[in-house]
Design a protein around this motif. Structure first.
Motif, PDB file in Angstrom:
ATOM      1  N   LEU A  60       0.865  -1.180   0.000  1.00 42.78           N
ATOM      2  CA  LEU A  60       0.000   0.000   0.000  1.00 42.78           C
ATOM      3  C   LEU A  60       0.901   1.228   0.000  1.00 42.78           C
ATOM      4  O   LEU A  60       1.603   1.482   0.970  1.00 42.78           O
ATOM      5  CB  LEU A  60      -0.914   0.002   1.233  1.00 42.78           C
ATOM      6  CG  LEU A  60      -1.817   1.229   1.406  1.00 42.78           C
ATOM      7  CD1 LEU A  60      -2.809   1.335   0.256  1.00 42.78           C
ATOM      8  CD2 LEU A  60      -2.556   1.168   2.744  1.00 42.78           C
ATOM      9  N   GLN A  61       0.886   1.965  -1.112  1.00 41.43           N
ATOM     10  CA  GLN A  61       1.733   3.151  -1.222  1.00 41.43           C
ATOM     11  C   GLN A  61       1.114   4.312  -0.455  1.00 41.43           C
ATOM     12  O   GLN A  61      -0.026   4.699  -0.689  1.00 41.43           O
ATOM     13  CB  GLN A  61       1.900   3.552  -2.686  1.00 41.43           C
ATOM     14  CG  GLN A  61       2.725   4.812  -2.899  1.00 41.43           C
ATOM     15  CD  GLN A  61       4.177   4.638  -2.466  1.00 41.43           C
ATOM     16  OE1 GLN A  61       4.893   3.786  -2.991  1.00 41.43           O
ATOM     17  NE2 GLN A  61       4.612   5.443  -1.510  1.00 41.43           N
ATOM     18  N   VAL A  62       1.876   4.841   0.501  1.00 33.88           N
ATOM     19  CA  VAL A  62       1.425   5.952   1.335  1.00 33.88           C
ATOM     20  C   VAL A  62       2.361   7.140   1.104  1.00 33.88           C
ATOM     21  O   VAL A  62       3.580   7.019   1.287  1.00 33.88           O
ATOM     22  CB  VAL A  62       1.430   5.570   2.829  1.00 33.88           C
ATOM     23  CG1 VAL A  62       0.914   6.736   3.676  1.00 33.88           C
ATOM     24  CG2 VAL A  62       0.594   4.323   3.078  1.00 33.88           C
ATOM     25  N   TYR A  63       1.800   8.277   0.712  1.00 26.41           N
ATOM     26  CA  TYR A  63       2.565   9.511   0.584  1.00 26.41           C
ATOM     27  C   TYR A  63       2.275  10.399   1.793  1.00 26.41           C
ATOM     28  O   TYR A  63       1.117  10.550   2.188  1.00 26.41           O
ATOM     29  CB  TYR A  63       2.204  10.264  -0.694  1.00 26.41           C
ATOM     30  CG  TYR A  63       2.648   9.568  -1.964  1.00 26.41           C
ATOM     31  CD1 TYR A  63       3.991   9.537  -2.314  1.00 26.41           C
ATOM     32  CD2 TYR A  63       1.725   8.945  -2.793  1.00 26.41           C
ATOM     33  CE1 TYR A  63       4.409   8.899  -3.470  1.00 26.41           C
ATOM     34  CE2 TYR A  63       2.135   8.307  -3.952  1.00 26.41           C
ATOM     35  CZ  TYR A  63       3.469   8.283  -4.283  1.00 26.41           C
ATOM     36  OH  TYR A  63       3.884   7.641  -5.427  1.00 26.41           O
ATOM     37  N   VAL A  64       3.321  10.978   2.351  1.00 23.79           N
ATOM     38  CA  VAL A  64       3.177  11.844   3.517  1.00 23.79           C
ATOM     39  C   VAL A  64       3.763  13.210   3.196  1.00 23.79           C
ATOM     40  O   VAL A  64       4.885  13.309   2.685  1.00 23.79           O
ATOM     41  CB  VAL A  64       3.884  11.256   4.763  1.00 23.79           C
ATOM     42  CG1 VAL A  64       3.719  12.184   5.954  1.00 23.79           C
ATOM     43  CG2 VAL A  64       3.331   9.872   5.086  1.00 23.79           C
ATOM     44  N   ASN A  65       3.006  14.251   3.504  1.00 25.41           N
ATOM     45  CA  ASN A  65       3.503  15.622   3.364  1.00 25.41           C
ATOM     46  C   ASN A  65       4.380  15.927   4.573  1.00 25.41           C
ATOM     47  O   ASN A  65       3.891  16.262   5.644  1.00 25.41           O
ATOM     48  CB  ASN A  65       2.334  16.603   3.275  1.00 25.41           C
ATOM     49  CG  ASN A  65       2.794  18.043   3.115  1.00 25.41           C
ATOM     50  OD1 ASN A  65       3.983  18.340   3.152  1.00 25.41           O
ATOM     51  ND2 ASN A  65       1.840  18.929   2.964  1.00 25.41           N
ATOM     52  N   ASP A  66       5.687  15.811   4.390  1.00 27.59           N
ATOM     53  CA  ASP A  66       6.619  15.944   5.508  1.00 27.59           C
ATOM     54  C   ASP A  66       6.788  17.386   5.962  1.00 27.59           C
ATOM     55  O   ASP A  66       7.457  17.645   6.950  1.00 27.59           O
ATOM     56  CB  ASP A  66       7.984  15.372   5.120  1.00 27.59           C
ATOM     57  CG  ASP A  66       8.678  14.689   6.279  1.00 27.59           C
ATOM     58  OD1 ASP A  66       7.978  14.329   7.243  1.00 27.59           O
ATOM     59  OD2 ASP A  66       9.903  14.526   6.240  1.00 27.59           O
ATOM     60  N   ARG A  67       6.180  18.330   5.229  1.00 26.21           N
ATOM     61  CA  ARG A  67       6.263  19.731   5.632  1.00 26.21           C
ATOM     62  C   ARG A  67       5.069  20.145   6.482  1.00 26.21           C
ATOM     63  O   ARG A  67       5.003  21.268   6.964  1.00 26.21           O
ATOM     64  CB  ARG A  67       6.356  20.618   4.390  1.00 26.21           C
ATOM     65  CG  ARG A  67       7.683  20.491   3.654  1.00 26.21           C
ATOM     66  CD  ARG A  67       7.619  21.065   2.259  1.00 26.21           C
ATOM     67  NE  ARG A  67       6.748  20.254   1.412  1.00 26.21           N
ATOM     68  CZ  ARG A  67       6.567  20.465   0.109  1.00 26.21           C
ATOM     69  NH1 ARG A  67       7.193  21.455  -0.490  1.00 26.21           N
ATOM     70  NH2 ARG A  67       5.767  19.697  -0.584  1.00 26.21           N
ATOM     71  N   ALA A  68       4.123  19.229   6.665  1.00 26.52           N
ATOM     72  CA  ALA A  68       2.974  19.516   7.528  1.00 26.52           C
ATOM     73  C   ALA A  68       3.402  19.441   8.985  1.00 26.52           C
ATOM     74  O   ALA A  68       4.507  18.991   9.317  1.00 26.52           O
ATOM     75  CB  ALA A  68       1.846  18.530   7.246  1.00 26.52           C
TER      76      ALA A  68
END
Length: 357
Positions: free
Chosen positions: A112-120
């Motif tokens: 399951l590909q999960v993208y995370v906004n690391d600037r949040a």
């Protein structure tokens, strides 16, 4: 080993620990930090916008849509999910394979590909990744149903790595800290106080042997260490994943650090010495757990493998995320057991050494 003698010494030490304000503060400190963390980052109060590419109409998306604080944005392609997350339109995104539900039902553990906004904000990141882990586990409620592949878009060095969310990493660090504080401060403090009050000398001329003293104080340390660990697990949703393995790892870790504390107590003679050296030992035992959140240089991580709490952190990480590799897990358990046996022998030797001084 005399069971009655062991229990009598343990009962006395349980009461002594509560009466000592310094020891009591040390015991509750990790729990206080855990509560403070929850107050600073109240994940439940955040509204999460999540982009999703779901060609197979997965039940995972349906479960997320039932959350009142989750706003699902449907994407037309995996690239759009990545773009929306990278441009900070969403806190994160999911790319769900078309046959994801079938793979979960068959036990294939699909990716399951999960993208995370690391600037949040850190609170949003914790809430998002905790949400994904929780909903994935709800699909079957047994062995880990999918392998999460986390990509942090603002940090390309971490792309396509099986990720541990900040909240889970903080949980691992809190657990190791709690065990280290109880084991290497509370336990040796109890032993050294008996030296200063000459009550240890009375034990030495009683029927209690060195192994009885070690066993009794190990029980006390285990009680307080596991009590703190269970509270921290409950406060931080640590009962996810393969929790029986988490408990096994914590029992072994607690026993190891308690025995290290007893060895320290047998070597030092004053409370001031314990106050000085316990902080050094606690820090040394805690540093390996930082590898769950921080990228360490290869040489540093190789050095940290010499410390037994490195394997404790790896065990708890694997079990709480459900990503247990049995060959690695068995090796790590074996290393912990060997360390426990070695330190137990050293602690018994240290107590016996007191008899001839």
């Amino acid at each position: 080993m005399n069971r009655h003698v062991v229990l009598a010494i343990a009962r006395k030490d349980l009461v002594d620990a509560i009466k000592n304000s310094y020891i009591l503060i040390a015991i509750i400190l990790p729990v206080g930090l855990s509560i403070l963390f929850k107050l600073i980052f109240p994940a439940g109060d955040l509204t999460l916008s999540v982009s999703v590419y779901d060609p197979g109409d997965s039940q995972l998306v349906a479960q997320m849509e039932n959350q009142s604080n989750v706003h699902i944005i449907k994407a037309v392609s995996p690239d759009q999910v990545r773009q929306m997350t990278d441009e900070r339109e969403t806190i994160g995104g999911l790319v769900i394979p078309a046959d994801f539900d079938r793979g979960v039902a068959a036990g294939d553990q699909p990716d399951l590909q999960v993208y995370v906004n690391d600037r949040a904000g850190i609170g949003e990141q914790i809430a998002f990744q905790s949400l994904i882990q929780e909903k994935v586990w709800e699909l079957v409620g047994q062995e880990v149903p999918a392998r999460l592949i986390v990509t942090r878009l603002s940090n390309p060095t971490e792309e396509n790595s099986p990720g541990l969310d900040p909240g889970s990493a903080f949980l691992v660090m809190l657990l190791v800290m709690a065990l280290a504080i109880v084991g290497t401060f509370v336990v040796p403090m109890l032993l050294v106080e008996e030296k200063e009050k000459k009550t240890l000398l009375a034990l030495q001329v009683s029927p209690a042997g060195a192994s009885d003293v070690v066993a009794a104080k190990s029980l006390v340390g285990l009680f307080y260490a596991l009590l703190m660990a269970l509270i921290i697990l409950t406060l931080n949703q640590g009962w996810q994943g393969q929790w029986p393995l988490t408990l096994l790892a914590l029992v072994l870790g607690a026993l190891l650090v308690v025995l290290i504390g007893l060895l320290m107590g047998s070597l030092f003679d004053t409370v001031n010495e314990i106050n000085t050296w316990s902080s050094v030992v606690i820090l040394a035992l805690m540093v390996p757990s930082w590898t769950t959140m921080l990228q360490m240089p290869d040489k540093v991580e190789t050095f940290l493998r010499l410390l037994p709490t490195y394997y404790l952190g790896q065990l708890v990480t694997a079990s709480t995320t459900g990503q247990v590799v049995w060959s690695e897990f068995g090796l790590q358990i074996s290393i912990m057991v060997v360390c426990i046996v070695a330190v137990f022998g050293a602690a018994v030797w240290g107590i016996q050494r007191e008899r001839v001084r």
